[in-house]
Structures are given as structure tokens and as C-alpha cells.
Design an enzyme around this catalytic site. Sequence first.
Site, short mmCIF file in Angstrom:
data_model
loop_
_atom_site.label_atom_id
_atom_site.label_comp_id
_atom_site.label_asym_id
_atom_site.label_seq_id
_atom_site.Cartn_x
_atom_site.Cartn_y
_atom_site.Cartn_z
N PRO A 122 9.69 -2.12 -0.03
CA PRO A 122 10.90 -1.35 0.25
C PRO A 122 10.74 0.17 0.08
O PRO A 122 11.74 0.88 0.15
CB PRO A 122 11.89 -1.89 -0.79
N GLY A 123 9.53 0.65 -0.15
CA GLY A 123 9.34 2.10 -0.13
C GLY A 123 9.13 2.78 -1.47
O GLY A 123 9.13 4.00 -1.55
N SER A 124 8.96 2.00 -2.54
CA SER A 124 8.78 2.61 -3.86
C SER A 124 7.55 3.51 -3.88
O SER A 124 7.62 4.66 -4.34
CB SER A 124 8.63 1.53 -4.93
N LYS A 125 6.44 2.98 -3.38
CA LYS A 125 5.20 3.78 -3.41
C LYS A 125 5.23 4.86 -2.34
O LYS A 125 4.73 5.96 -2.55
CB LYS A 125 3.99 2.86 -3.26
N ASP A 183 -1.06 -2.29 -0.47
CA ASP A 183 -0.43 -3.08 -1.53
C ASP A 183 -0.11 -4.42 -0.86
O ASP A 183 0.95 -4.60 -0.27
CB ASP A 183 0.84 -2.36 -2.02
N CYS A 236 0.23 -7.60 -7.01
CA CYS A 236 0.94 -7.85 -8.26
C CYS A 236 0.73 -9.30 -8.65
O CYS A 236 1.68 -10.04 -8.91
CB CYS A 236 2.43 -7.51 -8.12
#
Lengths: 307, 142
Positions: A122-125, A183, A236
Site C-alpha cells: 500500500p505504499g509504506s516503503k 519486497d 516478512c
Amino acid sequence: MIHIEKYIIKKMDIPNNFKERYSSIISDFNILSEPLPKSFRVNTIKTTIKEIKERFKKYNINIKRLDFYKEAFISESPEIGKTLEHFLGYIYSQEITSMLPPLTILTELKEANLILDACAAPGSKTTQLATLTNGTIIANDLDYQRIKALKHNIEKTGAINTIITNQDLRRIKDIEPDIILLDAPCSAEGTTRKNPEVFNYWSIKDILKHSNLQKQLILKSYELLKPKGILIYSTCTFAPEENEEVINYLLNKTNAKLEKINLNLKTREGILNFNNKEYNKEIKKCIRIIPEDNNSGGFFIAKIKKC
Amino acid sequence: MLEKIQRKQKKAIFNYLENRYGIPQEIFKKYELYSGSEEKISLGPKNILKFTINTGLLILRKEKPTTSFFQTFGKYVSKNYIILDKEQTLDYIRGKDLEINSELQGFILIKYENFNIGCGFIKNNLLKNQLPKTRQTELKFI
């Protein structure tokens, strides 16, 4: 009362074969049932650390800065999301482990012109990368439904140096990024503190399915990368088949080199054998984040240079 | 499919933002403007890929500045803005329309203290809420 019941169910839900499988990697399985501390990152595109500290002091919300990243904070308050600063995109709720991949390439990001965040939603990184580079970031994700959240977060944080694409990474061509952040989609075993339901669909079959896809994605990423470019591979999950084995596959297929990763928190080396499989000794340079070491989720990172 | 906006139209858009809101054109120098469907105008990097579906920031829907645009560039706005008090701001963020005494008309920036909250539309002393439903929320700390 409801909370207590949920908590007990969560604890009981860790499958025994999961514990057996990872007994050499994880010592404290209890932590996998405990909720994660609330963590967030200050969005330096819009504000400063000083301003956030002052505002939260005014609100009487205790926040604690984390050693490994000066923009990262944790708080025991469940109400971070009800602050004006959250509404305005001055802070971004993000798990500690999710903040790590961009921190492994701080120097490279300063020089980079083109960065591909290959599985970005969702765009965190992506939004974190935007605070660390002046280059153009391609935020790609295959899942169109998740692009909505990606777009929302990019707009909210003011990450203007970003473009969004909706492509199967394996079909992308005609670009040569300086940096690729992969990721990868994974079995998410390291996220059980946030998503305990992961245990309900956990299976070896799922691990192997992901491993197969990850090998295709890492090879394609390496092909796309500019010579001397940097590829960050992360997941993860704990499964070596999705981590060390994928890196081993890349090292066997290409002339890729692994680079050392230095982060200011407790990490462990990549493992060199698992279930009778031996991996390249270079894989020691990869890092594993184990929940009990930093009170976080589980994570794996490899830093790869194209030679 | 996004297309780069041609120089003449680009100039007109930046003139509009400068004339109506006082936003200096120089601050957009390192970016490019793109148009997509439904007269949406986006700001993004100088170069994009042919399969780009969005760029960084949607800034205008026709003549309406977006909430995200004002939250990012509101600090440059020097005219056509109003400052709400705490209770009004909380109500606005809840998604309510507000009665307000103002001579302003049309799309304006909503501010609270030095914070740029978003875009509103004023007509005949009624401030019509323009916050997207996905951004409307109940804040506890302001």
C-alpha cells in the site's frame, strides 16, 4: 473480556509443526501472539521531527524515538490515528520492519535517478523512499485493487516524485533503474502479531508456491537493474525457502554479489543450511529480524549488487 | 492513459493557481503536469513511462483544487483562504457543511492555525464540504 478471549485463541493457534519447523530460528514463540507496539514515521516532506514532538507533547501522548531511525517513533497510545498530524499526512503509521529496506540504501538513494518499488502497495516503503531521494520512484503493483491504497498514501504524504504503474513485474521492459526494491509477495509468517489469521492458512505448499514466484521476480529484477545498480530483496516471512534459497538461486544464475547491511538494531545473519539444504556462504551477509530481538515482526533483507 | 500537458495549457493552469491563490509558479519548476480522464490534472516527475496510470499528486478536478494539493502546497497560498476555529475545523473534518460569514466565493483553502486542512466551496456564506469521504474522520487531538 472479548479481547482476552481473542488473545487466548491467538496463542493457541500457533500450529505445532510451525513451532517445530522454526525452533532453530525463533526461541520465543509467545511473542508471535502479542500485539505489536504502534509505530509511525515522521513524514519529512511535510513536517519536522521537532514539530511532531512538540505537538504530541501538547496532546499528552507519549512517543518514544527509535534508535535505528531518527524519524521513527513508537507509542503506547492507540489514538495516533486520531490526531490532526495523521489526518494531514505529517506522520505515517508503519511497522518497524517495514521501515528497514529503505534504510539499507541511504547513500545510494541520494545518487539515484530511477528507483523501482516493484511490489509497492500500500505504499509504506514508497512514501518513505520519497523522503530520502530526489530521483523518480516507480511504484508498481500487480494488484489493481491495492493500487487505490497506494495512490491514497502517495497523495496524502505529498510524494510527488512518484509514478504509479500496474504491471506484472515479469513483463516490464525498457527501464533500467539504479535501485530496485523487491519486497516480494510472501507467506507473511512474520506478520502474525498484526494478522494472526496467517496461522489459519499457513502451509508448506504456500511457502513453496511463493518461493517459486520469488525466484522469477528476483531474476527479472536483476535483469532490469542498471549495471552496478542495487537490488534490495525483502520478505516478512521466516521460511528459508522464501529467503536464503531465493538469494542462493540468484547467486547461482547470475554474477550478483551480496553487500553487507548495517542497521542500528539487532539483526541476525542469513542462515546457511535448513532442512538438509546448504546455501552459499555469502548469504551470511543477508539479515534476519527476529521478533524477540527488537519487539517487532519478522523480516528478511538482502542487498545485492549487479556486477 | 496519462498525457503530458502542452506548454500553453500548462501556462494557463499555473496562471490560474497564481492568480486565484497566489501560488508562485516557480515552485512547480521541477515537476510536470499530466492530464487523465474527467479533466483531472496531476503533478508528477518530468518523465514518466508509457504505462503510467497515475503520477504523484492529483492537483485539480476542472477548477477545483484537491484536498491533497492544498495539504501539500497550501503553505504557498496567499489569497482566497479562510481560517476556521477549532470546533469548526473538527466539524469540517467530520464532513459537515458550515455557515460562515465571508465575502469569498468559489473554491477556497481551509486553514486551521497554520495547518492546511483542504479545499472548500463557499457560496452565499455557506461553506460546502469538499473533503473526500475517505478523508472525513473524527479527530480527538487537534
